[in-house]
Design a protein around this motif. Structure first.
Motif, PDB file in Angstrom:
ATOM      1  N   ASN A  24      -8.392  11.456   3.354  1.00  0.00           N
ATOM      2  CA  ASN A  24      -8.328  10.394   2.348  1.00  0.00           C
ATOM      3  C   ASN A  24      -8.517  10.921   0.938  1.00  0.00           C
ATOM      4  O   ASN A  24      -8.486  10.164  -0.024  1.00  0.00           O
ATOM      5  CB  ASN A  24      -9.381   9.310   2.631  1.00  0.00           C
ATOM      6  CG  ASN A  24      -9.036   8.487   3.848  1.00  0.00           C
ATOM      7  OD1 ASN A  24      -7.859   8.240   4.125  1.00  0.00           O
ATOM      8  ND2 ASN A  24     -10.045   8.078   4.598  1.00  0.00           N
ATOM      9  N   LEU A 122      -4.135  12.102  -3.283  1.00  0.00           N
ATOM     10  CA  LEU A 122      -4.925  11.009  -2.707  1.00  0.00           C
ATOM     11  C   LEU A 122      -6.335  11.096  -3.247  1.00  0.00           C
ATOM     12  O   LEU A 122      -6.992  12.141  -3.161  1.00  0.00           O
ATOM     13  CB  LEU A 122      -4.963  11.122  -1.175  1.00  0.00           C
ATOM     14  CG  LEU A 122      -3.773  10.584  -0.377  1.00  0.00           C
ATOM     15  CD1 LEU A 122      -4.008  10.842   1.106  1.00  0.00           C
ATOM     16  CD2 LEU A 122      -3.579   9.092  -0.614  1.00  0.00           C
ATOM     17  N   THR A 126      -6.281   6.427  -1.973  1.00  0.00           N
ATOM     18  CA  THR A 126      -5.195   5.801  -2.734  1.00  0.00           C
ATOM     19  C   THR A 126      -4.356   6.857  -3.431  1.00  0.00           C
ATOM     20  O   THR A 126      -4.894   7.801  -4.018  1.00  0.00           O
ATOM     21  CB  THR A 126      -5.766   4.828  -3.794  1.00  0.00           C
ATOM     22  OG1 THR A 126      -6.593   3.870  -3.143  1.00  0.00           O
ATOM     23  CG2 THR A 126      -4.642   4.110  -4.534  1.00  0.00           C
ATOM     24  N   GLU A 127      -3.018   6.701  -3.342  1.00  0.00           N
ATOM     25  CA  GLU A 127      -2.122   7.619  -4.044  1.00  0.00           C
ATOM     26  C   GLU A 127      -2.211   7.376  -5.544  1.00  0.00           C
ATOM     27  O   GLU A 127      -2.071   6.254  -6.008  1.00  0.00           O
ATOM     28  CB  GLU A 127      -0.669   7.401  -3.592  1.00  0.00           C
ATOM     29  CG  GLU A 127      -0.307   8.167  -2.340  1.00  0.00           C
ATOM     30  CD  GLU A 127       1.196   8.176  -2.091  1.00  0.00           C
ATOM     31  OE1 GLU A 127       1.956   8.108  -3.081  1.00  0.00           O
ATOM     32  OE2 GLU A 127       1.603   8.228  -0.918  1.00  0.00           O
ATOM     33  N   LEU A 398       3.335  -3.524  -3.968  1.00  0.00           N
ATOM     34  CA  LEU A 398       1.939  -3.619  -4.383  1.00  0.00           C
ATOM     35  C   LEU A 398       1.762  -4.841  -5.263  1.00  0.00           C
ATOM     36  O   LEU A 398       2.659  -5.204  -6.040  1.00  0.00           O
ATOM     37  CB  LEU A 398       1.524  -2.365  -5.149  1.00  0.00           C
ATOM     38  CG  LEU A 398       1.596  -1.032  -4.401  1.00  0.00           C
ATOM     39  CD1 LEU A 398       1.200   0.111  -5.329  1.00  0.00           C
ATOM     40  CD2 LEU A 398       0.694  -1.035  -3.183  1.00  0.00           C
ATOM     41  N   GLU A 400      -0.728  -6.117  -8.113  1.00  0.00           N
ATOM     42  CA  GLU A 400      -1.808  -5.700  -9.002  1.00  0.00           C
ATOM     43  C   GLU A 400      -1.790  -6.527 -10.277  1.00  0.00           C
ATOM     44  O   GLU A 400      -0.736  -6.732 -10.890  1.00  0.00           O
ATOM     45  CB  GLU A 400      -1.662  -4.224  -9.373  1.00  0.00           C
ATOM     46  CG  GLU A 400      -1.800  -3.280  -8.188  1.00  0.00           C
ATOM     47  CD  GLU A 400      -1.539  -1.831  -8.577  1.00  0.00           C
ATOM     48  OE1 GLU A 400      -1.873  -0.944  -7.780  1.00  0.00           O
ATOM     49  OE2 GLU A 400      -0.999  -1.600  -9.690  1.00  0.00           O
TER      50      GLU A 400
END
Length: 914
Positions: A24, A122, A126-127, A398, A400
């Motif tokens: 991760n 990462l 999260t990328e 996504l 956001e």
């Protein structure tokens, strides 16, 4: 760096433990600690010049050294005041030179920072995209085709990951990477489970854990030994250097002749010393020794201004080349269009379906040809088409800050959004289907393939999407929905013709068309399969077509109009269908309704030889269905027809074309390889930004020309005035006459050059700057018109100042003061005249350049301070002037308006009649 591990010999979990990381990625708080521990992931320039060294380097100028010698001579002879003033001038000159160079260096460094490549990592699962220099050991590095590897990393996932390591190993053969732990130590070229900083991802994608950064990478070790700061001069700077050298030789020759004549005619010690100081000071005052530096600074600051307008210039010469561009070869998607794809039409199982909704918000309905809403749950063909489109895809939606956005390719994103409109979630599908392989999209292939294991049926599927004509060449069957059941029939020639006809129909509506197909393959869970395109991309089952629109950018239409007025040909290069490309081109005003003969396809290019393409190059407006390799042929043909070409690109395969073009323009969203091969990067990927950059490039070059006319006008005038007075005095008055003393010359140089001239460097663009033909790159910096204006200025100033000098000669100090005042006033007026070599002062917006106005006001105030305040003026051998004296000087100076206005009117008439 801690102990150097042999990462290729270690298991992945062992590496995670050593680096205190996981799949991760690192936590934000850990990143801060690691950045402090290891520093930035960059290789510092060993030869970077410190501000102190930069300042001291100003004294390497030969003429400055000569002036310092003159200061010493003055001290030896007891001329303390002269020595102090000359030394002050030396410090001022070197300080100004330092500030200009330091500001230029900072501007260039800022541009490099802005255009630096990014890395995808990462962090906290999260990328995120970060600058390469922020990568630290332990980061999980995400790699895609076209990326430049940011650091050394151990591969933990590989999907046909293929790397070009030639920059490191010298081996030209690409290397396929895997995750297998090696059993014995091997050379770098054989470490198939490692990727190294500076190498390039050619195909596939992968994931790696960063093991080494900065100078501890394999590439860093080499670069650390070979680091250099050599920077090649721009073509313009080279030409300026040549002019400077020629002028220096001419000026020094004139001064030497005057010096020798003066010494022969009056061989006294005082006279010789006076001549030495005067000659040396004149040389420094009139030879433009800082001209190349100022030009570089102007280009750098212009590039910095462009960067604020979303065009990052990576190489300074690009600024001057922009003004020469005659053709812009632009990609369509995202540059001429908004790159916000939305599916509008679908064709499945002989059914045409319209889709509502806009943008990336997953809301919309599916409507049949009768206007009725479709029950998606009962339409197997549509469901199958949407499933393929969603899974043969690397994009995600996504949500956001109240807005929907997509990651990855906009075309892929539009298909994922479409599936969400049908309540077909990608996350749910990926819960059922597990990806076991893929063959990435490539422009040459015009398709993407993914291989999935269906856990519910234990079947293995090959899902393919791509250009309709390409997919149909690999297709043998058609999927239909017969009585609610899947039915697969063999594809007949008429079926293929109908599908192509529907595809063409969509294309004429400016829709980009994507076809989807699939097939089953044998499922052997125990077999470690390597999927080869030729083996699995055959005998496909055609399912449907998706027609999506990427609307043209509103501002591009105006930019196209500007291009045409400026003599620049906009050319569209796209992988899209010919009809789609033509529809967009017509909407943008690039071509008219009956311009079908101005379009070539990739197939046409393949059939043509070089001479045929060269013959047509200046007429073609649209190139459709082309491959990156075709761009090289297009550039060659355009260049052979005398064009200066700008070319856009974003992919790894675009890099050769970007390098070969006169101005390579990469997209900020493109690959690092494309950016590094480019001269300019667009942060907004917008065609209109290219046109704005061309306008700015033209303006900068135009301002450099104005600046040159300005400084040459007073440089040559000084030579003429001083030489004429010298000989007149020598032969008529039996001794040389000096209309300006040495320190007066130096003072005039500082007052005149450094304030108004800098204002000219930032002069606003002429109203007609984009109505002029592109500049010929081989034309002299000074045009015939500019030279003519320069001659008129020199003659006017020289005659006026000489008349003033002899009018007041009874009092030499006052005469010199009057020459100084008149000369300064001439040049203050001249600064405004130089804003245009053809337009009258009345047609130039006087208040449009506040910096020039402030510069002129500053110069005049300094002049008044020196002349009118006796305490200051005495150090410069000047006396206060009366109001009548000032009126006389001003009236004489105003004559330059009359002479230059007459010249401009005459030159305009000549141009109009020729």
């Amino acid at each position: 760096m801690p102990e150097k591990y042999k990462w290729h010999l270690l298991d992945i979990e062992e590496i995670f433990n050593i680096l205190n990381t996981s799949r991760n990625g690192l936590k934000k708080e850990d990143v801060i600690v690691l950045q402090k521990k290891y520093g930035l992931n960059e290789i510092a320039d060993k030869k970077q010049i410190s501000p102190l060294k930069l300042f001291l380097s100003q004294f390497k100028n030969v003429l400055i050294l000569i002036l310092i010698a003159a200061t010493g001579i003055s001290l030896i002879l007891g001329n303390i005041i002269d020595a102090i003033i000359i030394f002050i001038v030396v410090i001022l000159c070197t300080t100004i030179g330092f500030l200009l160079e330091y500001r230029s260096e900072k501007a260039i460094k800022a541009l490099i920072e802005i255009s630096a490549p990014n890395a995808t990592v990462l962090r906290d699962g999260t990328e995120v995209k970060i600058p390469v220099k922020e990568v630290v050991p332990g980061d999980i590095l995400i790699l895609h085709a076209g990326d430049k590897v940011a650091a050394d990393a151990r591969v933990i996932e590989s999907y046909d990951l293929t790397i070009d390591e030639s920059i490191l190993t010298g081996e030209s053969e690409p290397v396929k990477k895997d995750t297998i732990t090696l059993k014995e130590d091997v050379l770098i070229a054989e470490r198939t489970n490692m990727v190294y900083a500076g190498t390039i991802v050619l195909h596939g994608r992968g994931v790696g854990v960063v093991t080494d950064t900065s100078i501890w990478t394999e590439f860093g070790k080499i670069a650390d030994m070979l680091s250099t700061d050599d920077v090649e001069d721009t073509p313009l700077k080279k030409r300026i250097n040549q002019i400077g050298k020629k002028l220096s030789i001419a000026y020094i020759f004139i001064i030497t002749v005057l010096f020798v004549i003066g010494v022969i005619s009056r061989p006294s010690v005082n006279q010789i010393v006076a001549l030495i100081i005067w000659s040396v000071s004149l040389a420094v005052a009139i030879v433009p020794e800082t001209l190349p530096l100022i030009i570089t600074g102007t280009l750098a600051l212009g590039a910095q201004k462009m960067s604020k307008n979303k065009a990052i210039v990576r190489r300074l010469y690009a600024v001057e080349t922009l003004g020469c561009i005659t053709a812009i070869c632009s990609d369509k998607t995202g540059t001429l269009t908004k790159n916000e794809m939305t599916v509008r039409k679908i064709y499945v199982d002989n059914q045409k379906i319209n889709v509502t909704g806009t943008g990336y918000e997953p809301k919309g309905e599916f409507i049949d040809e009768t206007g009725e809403k479709i029950d998606i749950s009962q339409n197997n063909s549509l469901n199958m088409a949407l499933t393929i489109a969603t899974l043969c895809n690397d994009s995600k939606i996504l949500y956001e800050d109240g807005n929907y956005r997509i990651t990855g390719n906009p075309t892929d994103g539009a298909l994922v959004v479409l599936a969400e409109k049908a309540s077909l979630s990608k996350d749910i599908l990926e819960g059922r289907y597990k990806r076991v392989g893929e063959i990435p999209f490539e422009r040459e292939r015009k398709r993407m393939t993914t291989i999935y294991h269906d856990t519910s049926s234990d079947k293995k599927f090959v899902f393919v999407k791509g250009a309709p004509e390409m997919l149909l060449s690999l297709t043998s069957f058609i999927y239909t929905d017969k009585d609610g059941k899947d039915f697969i029939k063999e594809m007949a020639p008429e079926d293929k013709d109908k599908i192509l006809f529907i595809s063409d129909q969509m294309a004429t509506e400016a829709l980009r068309v994507i076809a989807v197909a699939y097939r089953y393959i044998d499922n052997d869970n125990n077999k470690d399969e390597t999927f080869i395109a030729e083996d699995i991309e055959k005998d496909l089952i055609f399912v449907g077509l998706f027609g999506m629109i990427d609307p043209p950018r509103d501002e591009v239409k105006d930019a196209i109009i500007q291009c045409k007025k400026a003599g620049i040909r906009p050319i569209m290069i796209t992988g899209d269908h010919k009809l789609t490309a033509m529809a967009i081109a017509k909407e943008l005003g690039m071509m008219e309704e009956n311009d079908e003969n101005k379009v070539l396809t990739g197939v046409d290019l393949e059939k043509m030889d070089e001479k045929d393409l060269e013959y047509l190059a200046n007429d073609i407006v649209v190139y459709s269905r082309v491959l990156p390799i075709h761009k090289l042929k297009i550039i060659d043909a355009l260049k052979k027809r005398g064009n200066i070409v700008a070319m856009t690109g974003d992919g790894i395969n675009d890099a050769p074309a970007l390098k070969k073009s006169d101005i390579g323009i990469a997209m900020n969203s493109g690959t690092d390889v494309a950016k590094e091969g480019s001269d300019m990067v667009l942060t907004d990927n917008n065609f209109a930004t290219i046109v704005s950059a061309i306008k700015e490039g033209r303006t900068i070059y135009d301002n450099i020309r104005k600046y040159l006319v300005y400084i040459f006008s007073y440089g040559f005038s000084e030579v003429v005035i001083l030489a004429a007075s010298f000989f007149i005095g020598l032969f008529l008055f039996k001794e040389p006459l000096y209309p300006l003393m040495a320190i007066q010359i130096l003072l005039a140089n500082i007052v005149i050059e450094d304030l108004p001239a800098l204002g000219l460097g930032v002069d606003p663009a002429r109203p007609d700057i984009m109505r002029q033909r592109p500049r010929n790159p081989n034309e002299p910096i000074l045009t015939k018109t500019a030279i003519g204006l320069l001659v008129v200025m020199i003659a006017t100033i020289s005659i006026g100042c000489t008349v003033i000098f002899f009018k007041y000669l009874q009092n030499l100090t006052k005469a010199q003061t009057m020459v100084f005042a008149t000369f300064i006033l001439y040049e203050m007026i001249n600064a405004f005249i130089c804003r245009s070599d053809k337009y009258s002062l009345a047609k130039i917006e006087f208040f449009s350049n506040k910096w020039l106005i402030l510069g002129v006001i500053g110069s005049i105030l300094l002049m008044l301070l020196v002349i009118q305040i006796h305490f200051i003026g005495q150090f410069f051998y000047m006396v206060p002037l009366s109001l009548m004296d000032w009126c006389t000087a001003l009236l004489i100076a105003l004559t330059i308006i009359i002479t230059t206005e007459i010249f401009k009117a005459f030159s305009v008439r000549v141009r109009n009649t020729s």
